[in-house]
Design a protein around this motif. Structure first.
Motif, short mmCIF file in Angstrom:
data_model
loop_
_atom_site.label_atom_id
_atom_site.label_comp_id
_atom_site.label_asym_id
_atom_site.label_seq_id
_atom_site.Cartn_x
_atom_site.Cartn_y
_atom_site.Cartn_z
N PRO A 160 0.79 -1.24 0.00
CA PRO A 160 0.00 0.00 0.00
C PRO A 160 0.82 1.28 0.00
CG PRO A 160 -0.17 -1.12 2.12
CD PRO A 160 0.57 -2.03 1.19
N THR A 161 2.12 1.22 0.30
CA THR A 161 2.95 2.42 0.28
C THR A 161 3.87 2.46 -0.94
OG1 THR A 161 4.64 1.36 1.64
CG2 THR A 161 2.90 2.60 2.80
N SER A 162 3.57 1.68 -1.94
CA SER A 162 4.39 1.64 -3.14
C SER A 162 4.52 3.02 -3.78
CB SER A 162 3.76 0.68 -4.16
OG SER A 162 4.40 0.81 -5.42
N PRO A 163 5.74 3.41 -4.15
CA PRO A 163 5.91 4.70 -4.82
C PRO A 163 5.35 4.70 -6.24
CG PRO A 163 8.00 3.52 -4.70
CD PRO A 163 6.99 2.72 -3.91
N TRP A 164 4.99 3.53 -6.75
CA TRP A 164 4.45 3.41 -8.10
C TRP A 164 2.93 3.33 -8.11
CZ3 TRP A 164 8.62 0.35 -6.50
CH2 TRP A 164 9.85 0.80 -6.95
N ASN A 165 2.30 3.57 -6.97
CA ASN A 165 0.83 3.52 -6.86
C ASN A 165 0.25 2.22 -7.38
OD1 ASN A 165 0.63 6.08 -5.68
ND2 ASN A 165 0.73 7.05 -7.70
N SER A 166 0.94 1.14 -7.15
CA SER A 166 0.48 -0.17 -7.58
C SER A 166 0.78 -1.16 -6.48
CB SER A 166 1.17 -0.58 -8.88
OG SER A 166 0.81 -1.90 -9.21
N ASP A 167 -0.16 -1.37 -5.58
CA ASP A 167 0.12 -2.24 -4.44
C ASP A 167 -0.12 -3.71 -4.70
OD1 ASP A 167 -2.64 -2.18 -4.45
OD2 ASP A 167 -2.82 -2.00 -2.30
N ILE A 168 -0.48 -4.09 -5.92
CA ILE A 168 -0.77 -5.50 -6.17
C ILE A 168 0.51 -6.32 -6.34
CG2 ILE A 168 -1.02 -5.34 -8.67
CD1 ILE A 168 -3.46 -7.32 -8.20
N HIS A 169 1.61 -5.68 -6.70
CA HIS A 169 2.89 -6.37 -6.85
C HIS A 169 3.86 -5.84 -5.81
CE1 HIS A 169 1.57 -8.28 -10.51
NE2 HIS A 169 1.16 -7.11 -10.95
N PRO A 170 3.94 -6.48 -4.66
CA PRO A 170 4.81 -6.00 -3.59
C PRO A 170 6.28 -5.93 -4.02
CG PRO A 170 3.41 -7.78 -2.82
CD PRO A 170 3.24 -7.70 -4.30
N ARG A 171 6.97 -4.93 -3.51
CA ARG A 171 8.41 -4.78 -3.79
C ARG A 171 9.23 -5.84 -3.07
NH1 ARG A 171 8.71 1.25 -1.82
NH2 ARG A 171 6.94 0.44 -0.64
N TYR A 172 8.78 -6.26 -1.91
CA TYR A 172 9.60 -7.11 -1.04
C TYR A 172 9.00 -8.52 -0.97
CZ TYR A 172 10.78 -2.33 0.11
OH TYR A 172 11.11 -1.01 0.03
N LYS A 173 9.22 -9.30 -1.99
CA LYS A 173 8.61 -10.63 -2.10
C LYS A 173 9.05 -11.58 -0.97
CE LYS A 173 6.25 -10.31 -5.91
NZ LYS A 173 4.84 -10.47 -5.96
N GLN A 174 10.22 -11.36 -0.40
CA GLN A 174 10.70 -12.26 0.63
C GLN A 174 9.96 -12.13 1.94
OE1 GLN A 174 12.31 -9.68 -0.65
NE2 GLN A 174 13.26 -8.46 0.96
N GLN A 175 9.14 -11.11 2.11
CA GLN A 175 8.44 -10.92 3.38
C GLN A 175 7.29 -11.84 3.51
OE1 GLN A 175 7.63 -6.72 3.60
NE2 GLN A 175 9.72 -6.28 4.21
#
Length: 100
Positions: A85-100
Motif C-alpha cells: 500500500p505504500t508503493s511509490p508506483w501507486n500499484s500495491d498489487i505487486h509488492p516490492r519485497y517478495k521475501q516478506q
C-alpha cells in the motif's frame, strides 16, 4: 451465480464443438487492490477484507473449496499477496519485497 456461469459456458462450448460438457474449468482467485472501500488490500493493517472474503467464498459456490457438489471438475488457483500500500508506483498489487 459463478457455478451457473461455468455450467452455461460448458454447455455452450460443448454444443458448438467437440468439447466435453464436463471439461475441467479453472479460475484464479485474485487479491483486491487500490480500493478505497472495505475491500482494501489485505496487507494494509488498517484494512478489513470481510467483503473480499464473501466474494471469494461465493466463487466456490458457498462451499469454501472446489471441486464440490455444485462445481464438479473445477479447480482454483489462489494469487493473494500482502500487497504494497505504500508503493511509490501507486500499484500495491505487486509488492516490492517478495521475501516478506
Amino acid at each position: 451465480q459463478f457455478p451457473a456461469m461455468i455450467d452455461d459456458w460448458r454447455s455452450k462450448w460443448s454444443l458448438m464443438s467437440d468439447t466435453d460438457a464436463t471439461f475441467p474449468f479453472g479460475f484464479v482467485q485474485l487479491s483486491v487492490w487500490n480500493d478505497e472501500t472495505e475491500n482494501k488490500t489485505c496487507g494494509n493493517s488498517s484494512a478489513t477484507c470481510t467483503k473480499a472474503g464473501i466474494v471469494r467464498y461465493g466463487q466456490t459456490g458457498n462451499y469454501g473449496y472446489v471441486p464440490n457438489p455444485k462445481m464438479k471438475n473445477v479447480f482454483m488457483a489462489t494469487a493473494i499477496d500482502l500487497g504494497d500500500p505504500t508503493s511509490p508506483w501507486n500499484s500495491d498489487i505487486h509488492p516490492r519485497y517478495k521475501q516478506q
